[in-house]
Design a protein around this motif. Structure first.
Motif, PDB file in Angstrom:
ATOM      1  N   ALA A 159       0.808  -1.218   0.000  1.00 48.77           N
ATOM      2  CA  ALA A 159       0.000   0.000   0.000  1.00 48.77           C
ATOM      3  C   ALA A 159       0.839   1.264   0.000  1.00 48.77           C
ATOM      4  CB  ALA A 159      -0.930   0.000   1.211  1.00 48.77           C
ATOM      5  N   ALA A 160       2.055   1.182   0.519  1.00 40.92           N
ATOM      6  CA  ALA A 160       2.891   2.384   0.613  1.00 40.92           C
ATOM      7  C   ALA A 160       3.148   3.005  -0.749  1.00 40.92           C
ATOM      8  CB  ALA A 160       4.217   2.045   1.293  1.00 40.92           C
ATOM      9  N   GLY A 161       3.233   2.204  -1.787  1.00 39.66           N
ATOM     10  CA  GLY A 161       3.511   2.752  -3.111  1.00 39.66           C
ATOM     11  C   GLY A 161       2.465   3.765  -3.534  1.00 39.66           C
ATOM     12  N   GLY A 162       1.189   3.354  -3.526  1.00 39.52           N
ATOM     13  CA  GLY A 162       0.128   4.256  -3.929  1.00 39.52           C
ATOM     14  C   GLY A 162      -0.028   5.442  -2.997  1.00 39.52           C
ATOM     15  N   LEU A 163       0.109   5.205  -1.687  1.00 39.56           N
ATOM     16  CA  LEU A 163      -0.019   6.293  -0.716  1.00 39.56           C
ATOM     17  C   LEU A 163       1.035   7.372  -0.938  1.00 39.56           C
ATOM     18  CD1 LEU A 163      -0.728   4.233   2.543  1.00 39.56           C
ATOM     19  CD2 LEU A 163      -2.368   5.638   1.273  1.00 39.56           C
ATOM     20  N   VAL A 164       2.290   6.946  -1.081  1.00 40.70           N
ATOM     21  CA  VAL A 164       3.379   7.914  -1.255  1.00 40.70           C
ATOM     22  C   VAL A 164       3.268   8.616  -2.600  1.00 40.70           C
ATOM     23  CG1 VAL A 164       5.885   8.141  -1.482  1.00 40.70           C
ATOM     24  CG2 VAL A 164       4.919   6.731   0.344  1.00 40.70           C
ATOM     25  N   ALA A 165       2.908   7.869  -3.645  1.00 38.18           N
ATOM     26  CA  ALA A 165       2.771   8.493  -4.964  1.00 38.18           C
ATOM     27  C   ALA A 165       1.718   9.600  -4.928  1.00 38.18           C
ATOM     28  CB  ALA A 165       2.399   7.437  -6.000  1.00 38.18           C
ATOM     29  N   GLU A 166       0.565   9.317  -4.343  1.00 37.66           N
ATOM     30  CA  GLU A 166      -0.481  10.344  -4.264  1.00 37.66           C
ATOM     31  C   GLU A 166      -0.039  11.515  -3.400  1.00 37.66           C
ATOM     32  OE1 GLU A 166      -4.638   9.476  -3.907  1.00 37.66           O
ATOM     33  OE2 GLU A 166      -4.241   7.326  -4.110  1.00 37.66           O
ATOM     34  N   THR A 190       2.896  12.666  -2.847  1.00 36.77           N
ATOM     35  CA  THR A 190       3.972  13.473  -3.437  1.00 36.77           C
ATOM     36  C   THR A 190       3.633  13.967  -4.838  1.00 36.77           C
ATOM     37  OG1 THR A 190       5.095  11.480  -4.284  1.00 36.77           O
ATOM     38  CG2 THR A 190       5.724  12.256  -2.078  1.00 36.77           C
ATOM     39  N   GLY A 191       2.423  13.661  -5.315  1.00 34.87           N
ATOM     40  CA  GLY A 191       1.993  14.147  -6.617  1.00 34.87           C
ATOM     41  C   GLY A 191       2.656  13.473  -7.799  1.00 34.87           C
ATOM     42  N   ARG A 192       3.106  12.241  -7.632  1.00 33.82           N
ATOM     43  CA  ARG A 192       3.769  11.525  -8.731  1.00 33.82           C
ATOM     44  C   ARG A 192       2.775  10.608  -9.457  1.00 33.82           C
ATOM     45  NH1 ARG A 192       7.971  12.239  -5.008  1.00 33.82           N
ATOM     46  NH2 ARG A 192       9.984  12.776  -5.980  1.00 33.82           N
ATOM     47  N   SER A 193       2.947  10.489 -10.761  1.00 33.78           N
ATOM     48  CA  SER A 193       2.192   9.500 -11.519  1.00 33.78           C
ATOM     49  C   SER A 193       2.607   8.107 -11.055  1.00 33.78           C
ATOM     50  CB  SER A 193       2.479   9.634 -13.013  1.00 33.78           C
ATOM     51  OG  SER A 193       2.080  10.897 -13.491  1.00 33.78           O
ATOM     52  N   PHE A 194       1.639   7.197 -10.986  1.00 34.91           N
ATOM     53  CA  PHE A 194       2.010   5.827 -10.628  1.00 34.91           C
ATOM     54  C   PHE A 194       1.086   4.838 -11.324  1.00 34.91           C
ATOM     55  CE2 PHE A 194      -1.337   6.637  -7.602  1.00 34.91           C
ATOM     56  CZ  PHE A 194      -1.826   5.421  -7.156  1.00 34.91           C
ATOM     57  N   VAL A 195       1.640   3.656 -11.529  1.00 38.15           N
ATOM     58  CA  VAL A 195       0.912   2.541 -12.122  1.00 38.15           C
ATOM     59  C   VAL A 195       0.883   1.419 -11.105  1.00 38.15           C
ATOM     60  CG1 VAL A 195       0.893   0.837 -13.981  1.00 38.15           C
ATOM     61  CG2 VAL A 195       1.583   3.198 -14.460  1.00 38.15           C
ATOM     62  N   SER A 196      -0.280   0.839 -10.889  1.00 39.78           N
ATOM     63  CA  SER A 196      -0.420  -0.302  -9.979  1.00 39.78           C
ATOM     64  C   SER A 196      -0.289  -1.590 -10.770  1.00 39.78           C
ATOM     65  CB  SER A 196      -1.782  -0.265  -9.279  1.00 39.78           C
ATOM     66  OG  SER A 196      -1.920   0.903  -8.498  1.00 39.78           O
ATOM     67  N   ILE A 251       1.736   0.509 -21.695  1.00 40.59           N
ATOM     68  CA  ILE A 251       0.723   1.083 -20.809  1.00 40.59           C
ATOM     69  C   ILE A 251       1.361   2.042 -19.815  1.00 40.59           C
ATOM     70  CG2 ILE A 251      -0.950   0.529 -18.996  1.00 40.59           C
ATOM     71  CD1 ILE A 251      -1.336  -2.195 -20.521  1.00 40.59           C
ATOM     72  N   VAL A 252       2.500   1.636 -19.254  1.00 42.99           N
ATOM     73  CA  VAL A 252       3.216   2.495 -18.304  1.00 42.99           C
ATOM     74  C   VAL A 252       3.595   3.812 -18.973  1.00 42.99           C
ATOM     75  CG1 VAL A 252       5.374   2.758 -17.011  1.00 42.99           C
ATOM     76  CG2 VAL A 252       4.060   0.631 -16.824  1.00 42.99           C
ATOM     77  N   GLU A 253       4.163   3.727 -20.148  1.00 41.87           N
ATOM     78  CA  GLU A 253       4.587   4.957 -20.840  1.00 41.87           C
ATOM     79  C   GLU A 253       3.397   5.855 -21.145  1.00 41.87           C
ATOM     80  OE1 GLU A 253       8.752   4.238 -23.091  1.00 41.87           O
ATOM     81  OE2 GLU A 253       6.980   3.526 -24.161  1.00 41.87           O
ATOM     82  N   ARG A 254       2.290   5.279 -21.599  1.00 45.54           N
ATOM     83  CA  ARG A 254       1.117   6.097 -21.899  1.00 45.54           C
ATOM     84  C   ARG A 254       0.579   6.775 -20.640  1.00 45.54           C
ATOM     85  NH1 ARG A 254      -0.414   1.637 -25.257  1.00 45.54           N
ATOM     86  NH2 ARG A 254      -1.910   0.924 -23.687  1.00 45.54           N
ATOM     87  N   ALA A 255       0.532   6.027 -19.552  1.00 46.30           N
ATOM     88  CA  ALA A 255      -0.022   6.577 -18.313  1.00 46.30           C
ATOM     89  C   ALA A 255       0.846   7.693 -17.753  1.00 46.30           C
ATOM     90  CB  ALA A 255      -0.173   5.469 -17.274  1.00 46.30           C
ATOM     91  N   VAL A 256       2.147   7.503 -17.814  1.00 49.03           N
ATOM     92  CA  VAL A 256       3.071   8.490 -17.254  1.00 49.03           C
ATOM     93  C   VAL A 256       3.252   9.663 -18.204  1.00 49.03           C
ATOM     94  CG1 VAL A 256       5.464   8.880 -16.568  1.00 49.03           C
ATOM     95  CG2 VAL A 256       4.254   6.831 -15.797  1.00 49.03           C
ATOM     96  N   CYS A 257       3.392   9.363 -19.481  1.00 46.74           N
ATOM     97  CA  CYS A 257       3.687  10.416 -20.444  1.00 46.74           C
ATOM     98  C   CYS A 257       2.494  11.325 -20.710  1.00 46.74           C
ATOM     99  CB  CYS A 257       4.170   9.808 -21.755  1.00 46.74           C
ATOM    100  SG  CYS A 257       5.742   8.946 -21.571  1.00 46.74           S
ATOM    101  N   ALA A 258       1.297  10.858 -20.350  1.00 53.65           N
ATOM    102  CA  ALA A 258       0.144  11.740 -20.481  1.00 53.65           C
ATOM    103  C   ALA A 258       0.298  12.961 -19.593  1.00 53.65           C
ATOM    104  CB  ALA A 258      -1.134  10.983 -20.110  1.00 53.65           C
TER     105      ALA A 258
END
Length: 428
Positions: free
Chosen positions: A117-124, A126-132, A411-418
């Motif tokens: 869970a720490a991945g999604g929590l920290v990403a949100e 800190t305002g970083r894009s993330f993929v689960s 998918i990762v590139e599309r999600a992040v690069c958007a």
């Protein structure tokens, strides 16, 4: 170029999947760094993957072994509670230490295992894009679908839905210490209330190794959920088989994964079953057995006993596989159309076994209670019958169409690069 952080549980099978995806992203010009306690670095075997130690005080070198022993064999309710408490401590450590470390290393985006869970929590936070990413069965919840850790087969009835709902309440109670930790850090980060893994998933892209035909019927997965099939590196797939197999005799492959390889008693029952059938048995214990135990298994009926084997190459030749129900082994068996006997032991393996039955890919047996005679009958059915061929062929077709590691990287590139279209290496 995008600098990706990988946040995943400290389990070899999970690191294996993320390394395959990380290497694909590196080939495309990106940078990938894993973050975890020091001991986990041993599972990365490519120098292009970077590793940053966190938790030096709370999770010092040498401490991971005890956690893995508990994970492999909780030994009852008290052991299970200890394992859940360990999960909570790891989530706490990552939530406390990651934000500053990510900033210091100029991490742009995150690849987050659904099981941490720490991945999604920290990403949100800190305002970083993330993929689960779901290396195991997806944790996405849905009414009428049992949780991944539950052994129930699927049934579309009111009675079944009540059973699923009751089992979910039990699971949430058991996970109480971890749920409280997730809720605490969500509040501290100023996020919306949440207390479960399923509430820490990416709103932009979610990737799963599973396939629609393997899962129970789903109606409520988000539009940004993607089934891509097994994620493997080219090096894994290319490893050759290094034993001389008799082409005129059936071959059984037995592996209980990296955490369960110490289960000598189960391996011995498998060896005796194969001896009764007079078939070849290649048994891989992943370093869990002593040389003396390996020799005893050979005397019991195993043709070869080894620490590790090139799984894809063995499965290409095998007529059946005995597995604990780890997602990586099950999906590799699908690719090679190898019928499987699943002996679930821990984690989501009971749920995987239920889905193997549902999809018509093999059989299930008790790791604790199945006798060698029971295993023998099951293996004979797998080797001699063709009843599992349609399910394996159908699901293999889904694998070939799903895209695997390359599709996941797309998918990762599309999600992040958007959100980062101005960065070099990202197409707008």
């Amino acid at each position: 170029m995008t600098h990706f952080a990988v946040i995943a549980p400290a389990f070899p099978s999970h690191f294996r999947v993320f390394q395959a995806l990380g290497l694909e992203l590196i080939e495309r010009g990106h940078r990938v760094t894993f973050f975890h306690q020091a001991d986990a670095a041993a599972w990365l075997d490519d120098p292009r993957i970077a590793f940053q130690v966190v938790g030096a005080d709370s999770h010092p070198p040498g401490s991971l072994a005890a956690t893995l022993r508990c994970a492999a064999n909780p030994g009852g309710p008290l052991g299970l509670r200890r394992l859940i408490a360990d999960m909570a401590r790891t989530t706490d450590m990552l939530c406390r230490e990651l934000p500053a470390r990510l900033d210091a290393l100029q991490v742009d985006a995150m690849l987050c295992d659904q099981m941490e869970a720490a991945g999604g929590l920290v990403a949100e936070a800190t305002g970083r894009s993330f993929v689960s990413i779901a290396c195991a069965l997806p944790v996405n919840r849905e009414p009428g679908v049992p949780l991944p850790v539950m052994p129930m087969t699927f049934e579309d009835s009111e009675r079944a839905r009540q059973i699923y709902q009751g089992s979910t309440r039990v699971y949430d109670w058991l996970m109480g210490p971890h749920r409280k930790m997730v809720a605490s850090h969500a509040r501290a980060f100023g996020l919306s209330p949440r207390d479960g893994l399923h509430e820490c998933l990416s709103p932009r892209a979610q990737i799963s190794q599973t396939l629609p035909g393997f899962e129970f019927p789903r109606r409520e997965l988000p539009a940004h959920f993607h089934h891509v099939g097994p994620m493997r590196s080219a090096a894994e797939v290319a490893r050759p088989l290094d034993v001389e197999v008799d082409p005129d005799r059936p071959l059984v492959f037995a592996s209980l994964g990296t955490l369960q390889g110490q289960r000598f008693g189960l391996f011995k029952r498998i060896a005796k079953a194969c001896a009764s059938l007079e078939v070849q048995l290649l048994l891989a214990h992943c370093g869990g057995l002593s040389p003396g135990q390996a020799e005893r298994l050979r005397r019991a009926g195993a043709t070869w006993v080894t620490g590790f084997a090139p799984q894809q190459a063995v499965l290409e030749r095998a007529d059946a596989v005995v597995t604990h129900g780890g997602m990586n082994t099950v999906l590799d068996a699908v690719v090679t159309r190898t019928p499987m006997l699943v002996t679930p032991i821990a984690f989501d393996q009971a749920g995987v076994a239920a889905r193997v039955l549902y999809a018509g890919l093999g059989l299930r047996a008790s790791a604790q209670f199945a006798s060698s005679a029971t295993l023998c009958r099951a293996l004979e059915r797998l080797i001699e019958g063709s009843e599992f061929t349609p399910g394996l062929e159908r699901l293999r077709g889904e694998v070939l169409a799903a895209g695997g590691t390359r599709e996941a990287a797309d998918i990762v590139e599309r999600a992040v690069c958007a959100r980062q279209s101005a960065k070099p290496g990202c197409a707008a």
